[in-house]
Design a protein around this motif. Structure first.
Motif, PDB file in Angstrom:
ATOM      1  N   ILE A   1      51.204 -27.059 -20.103  1.00  0.00           N
ATOM      2  CA  ILE A   1      49.907 -26.585 -19.641  1.00  0.00           C
ATOM      3  C   ILE A   1      48.795 -27.137 -20.535  1.00  0.00           C
ATOM      4  CG2 ILE A   1      48.488 -24.521 -19.288  1.00  0.00           C
ATOM      5  CD1 ILE A   1      51.057 -23.020 -18.644  1.00  0.00           C
ATOM      6  N   TYR A   2      48.963 -27.099 -21.844  1.00  0.00           N
ATOM      7  CA  TYR A   2      47.920 -27.532 -22.761  1.00  0.00           C
ATOM      8  C   TYR A   2      47.821 -29.054 -22.874  1.00  0.00           C
ATOM      9  CZ  TYR A   2      47.774 -22.668 -24.056  1.00  0.00           C
ATOM     10  OH  TYR A   2      47.652 -21.318 -24.019  1.00  0.00           O
ATOM     11  N   GLY A   3      48.848 -29.760 -22.449  1.00  0.00           N
ATOM     12  CA  GLY A   3      48.857 -31.211 -22.554  1.00  0.00           C
ATOM     13  C   GLY A   3      47.839 -31.871 -21.635  1.00  0.00           C
ATOM     14  N   SER A   4      47.503 -31.264 -20.510  1.00  0.00           N
ATOM     15  CA  SER A   4      46.577 -31.870 -19.555  1.00  0.00           C
ATOM     16  C   SER A   4      45.120 -31.482 -19.822  1.00  0.00           C
ATOM     17  CB  SER A   4      46.958 -31.472 -18.134  1.00  0.00           C
ATOM     18  OG  SER A   4      46.794 -30.077 -17.961  1.00  0.00           O
ATOM     19  N   TRP A   5      44.872 -30.588 -20.748  1.00  0.00           N
ATOM     20  CA  TRP A   5      43.513 -30.129 -21.021  1.00  0.00           C
ATOM     21  C   TRP A   5      42.568 -31.261 -21.441  1.00  0.00           C
ATOM     22  CZ3 TRP A   5      40.811 -26.030 -19.856  1.00  0.00           C
ATOM     23  CH2 TRP A   5      39.623 -25.785 -20.519  1.00  0.00           C
ATOM     24  N   PRO A   6      42.898 -32.119 -22.419  1.00  0.00           N
ATOM     25  CA  PRO A   6      41.988 -33.213 -22.780  1.00  0.00           C
ATOM     26  C   PRO A   6      41.770 -34.188 -21.622  1.00  0.00           C
ATOM     27  CG  PRO A   6      43.623 -32.902 -24.503  1.00  0.00           C
ATOM     28  CD  PRO A   6      44.022 -32.046 -23.342  1.00  0.00           C
ATOM     29  N   LYS A   8      41.728 -33.414 -18.471  1.00  0.00           N
ATOM     30  CA  LYS A   8      40.827 -32.760 -17.533  1.00  0.00           C
ATOM     31  C   LYS A   8      39.385 -32.894 -18.007  1.00  0.00           C
ATOM     32  CE  LYS A   8      39.976 -28.350 -15.267  1.00  0.00           C
ATOM     33  NZ  LYS A   8      40.400 -26.956 -15.142  1.00  0.00           N
ATOM     34  N   ILE A   9      39.140 -32.725 -19.291  1.00  0.00           N
ATOM     35  CA  ILE A   9      37.792 -32.849 -19.839  1.00  0.00           C
ATOM     36  C   ILE A   9      37.293 -34.276 -19.681  1.00  0.00           C
ATOM     37  CG2 ILE A   9      36.411 -32.747 -21.962  1.00  0.00           C
ATOM     38  CD1 ILE A   9      38.186 -30.395 -22.823  1.00  0.00           C
ATOM     39  N   GLN A  10      38.167 -35.242 -19.975  1.00  0.00           N
ATOM     40  CA  GLN A  10      37.783 -36.644 -19.814  1.00  0.00           C
ATOM     41  C   GLN A  10      37.426 -36.933 -18.356  1.00  0.00           C
ATOM     42  OE1 GLN A  10      41.131 -38.870 -21.372  1.00  0.00           O
ATOM     43  NE2 GLN A  10      39.872 -39.618 -23.061  1.00  0.00           N
ATOM     44  N   SER A  11      38.204 -36.424 -17.445  1.00  0.00           N
ATOM     45  CA  SER A  11      37.962 -36.637 -16.018  1.00  0.00           C
ATOM     46  C   SER A  11      36.624 -36.035 -15.595  1.00  0.00           C
ATOM     47  CB  SER A  11      39.104 -36.027 -15.211  1.00  0.00           C
ATOM     48  OG  SER A  11      38.884 -36.207 -13.838  1.00  0.00           O
ATOM     49  N   ASN A  15      33.407 -38.143 -14.203  1.00  0.00           N
ATOM     50  CA  ASN A  15      32.825 -37.805 -12.909  1.00  0.00           C
ATOM     51  C   ASN A  15      31.334 -37.490 -13.037  1.00  0.00           C
ATOM     52  OD1 ASN A  15      32.791 -37.302 -10.153  1.00  0.00           O
ATOM     53  ND2 ASN A  15      33.269 -35.134 -10.423  1.00  0.00           N
ATOM     54  N   ALA A  16      30.943 -36.776 -14.082  1.00  0.00           N
ATOM     55  CA  ALA A  16      29.533 -36.444 -14.293  1.00  0.00           C
ATOM     56  C   ALA A  16      28.718 -37.715 -14.529  1.00  0.00           C
ATOM     57  CB  ALA A  16      29.385 -35.490 -15.479  1.00  0.00           C
ATOM     58  N   LYS A  17      29.267 -38.645 -15.293  1.00  0.00           N
ATOM     59  CA  LYS A  17      28.581 -39.911 -15.564  1.00  0.00           C
ATOM     60  C   LYS A  17      28.426 -40.719 -14.270  1.00  0.00           C
ATOM     61  CE  LYS A  17      28.820 -43.695 -18.884  1.00  0.00           C
ATOM     62  NZ  LYS A  17      29.605 -44.294 -19.963  1.00  0.00           N
ATOM     63  N   LYS A  18      29.461 -40.727 -13.459  1.00  0.00           N
ATOM     64  CA  LYS A  18      29.427 -41.457 -12.181  1.00  0.00           C
ATOM     65  C   LYS A  18      28.367 -40.862 -11.256  1.00  0.00           C
ATOM     66  CE  LYS A  18      32.407 -42.653  -8.276  1.00  0.00           C
ATOM     67  NZ  LYS A  18      33.727 -42.468  -7.675  1.00  0.00           N
ATOM     68  N   GLN A  19      28.325 -39.550 -11.163  1.00  0.00           N
ATOM     69  CA  GLN A  19      27.343 -38.893 -10.294  1.00  0.00           C
ATOM     70  C   GLN A  19      25.914 -39.139 -10.790  1.00  0.00           C
ATOM     71  OE1 GLN A  19      28.552 -34.788 -10.040  1.00  0.00           O
ATOM     72  NE2 GLN A  19      29.896 -35.185  -8.298  1.00  0.00           N
ATOM     73  N   ALA A  20      25.709 -39.163 -12.089  1.00  0.00           N
ATOM     74  CA  ALA A  20      24.379 -39.431 -12.638  1.00  0.00           C
ATOM     75  C   ALA A  20      23.947 -40.852 -12.274  1.00  0.00           C
ATOM     76  CB  ALA A  20      24.386 -39.237 -14.146  1.00  0.00           C
ATOM     77  N   GLY A  21      24.867 -41.792 -12.325  1.00  0.00           N
ATOM     78  CA  GLY A  21      24.569 -43.166 -11.939  1.00  0.00           C
ATOM     79  C   GLY A  21      24.220 -43.281 -10.466  1.00  0.00           C
ATOM     80  N   GLN A  22      24.903 -42.538  -9.634  1.00  0.00           N
ATOM     81  CA  GLN A  22      24.622 -42.557  -8.195  1.00  0.00           C
ATOM     82  C   GLN A  22      23.260 -41.959  -7.901  1.00  0.00           C
ATOM     83  OE1 GLN A  22      28.015 -40.538  -6.533  1.00  0.00           O
ATOM     84  NE2 GLN A  22      29.152 -42.434  -6.243  1.00  0.00           N
TER      85      GLN A  22
END
Length: 76
Positions: A1-6, A8-11, A15-22
Motif C-alpha cells: 500500500i505504501y509503495g505506490s504513494w510516491p 501517486k504524488i508524482q502522477s 497531471n497538474a503541470k500538464k493541465q497548466a500548460g493546456q
C-alpha cells in the motif's frame, strides 16, 4: 500500500503541470481568435473576421440601411 504513494504524488504533479500548460495554450488561442475579428458592425457591434462576412451580415440583417463606405467596394 505504501509503495505506490510516491508514484501517486508524482502522477498528480505531472497531471497538474500538464493541465497548466493546456490552460496557457488555450488562452493564447483565444487571444489569437479575438485578434482576428477586425471588422465591427456599426449597428450591433458584432465582430467579424473578414469584409465579405461583414457585408453579408450587414445586407441580411439591415437591408434598408445604407452600406457603410468601407463595404461599398467589397465583392462577394
Amino acid at each position: 500500500i505504501y509503495g505506490s504513494w510516491p508514484q501517486k504524488i508524482q502522477s498528480q504533479q505531472k497531471n497538474a503541470k500538464k493541465q497548466a500548460g493546456q490552460k496557457k495554450q488555450g488562452h493564447d488561442q483565444k487571444a489569437a481568435a479575438k485578434g482576428a475579428l477586425v471588422y465591427t458592425c456599426t449597428v450591433c457591434r458584432t465582430q467579424m473576421p473578414d469584409p465579405k462576412t461583414f457585408k453579408q451580415h450587414f445586407e441580411n440583417k439591415y437591408p434598408k440601411t445604407p452600406l457603410p463606405p468601407e463595404l461599398a467596394d467589397i465583392r462577394e
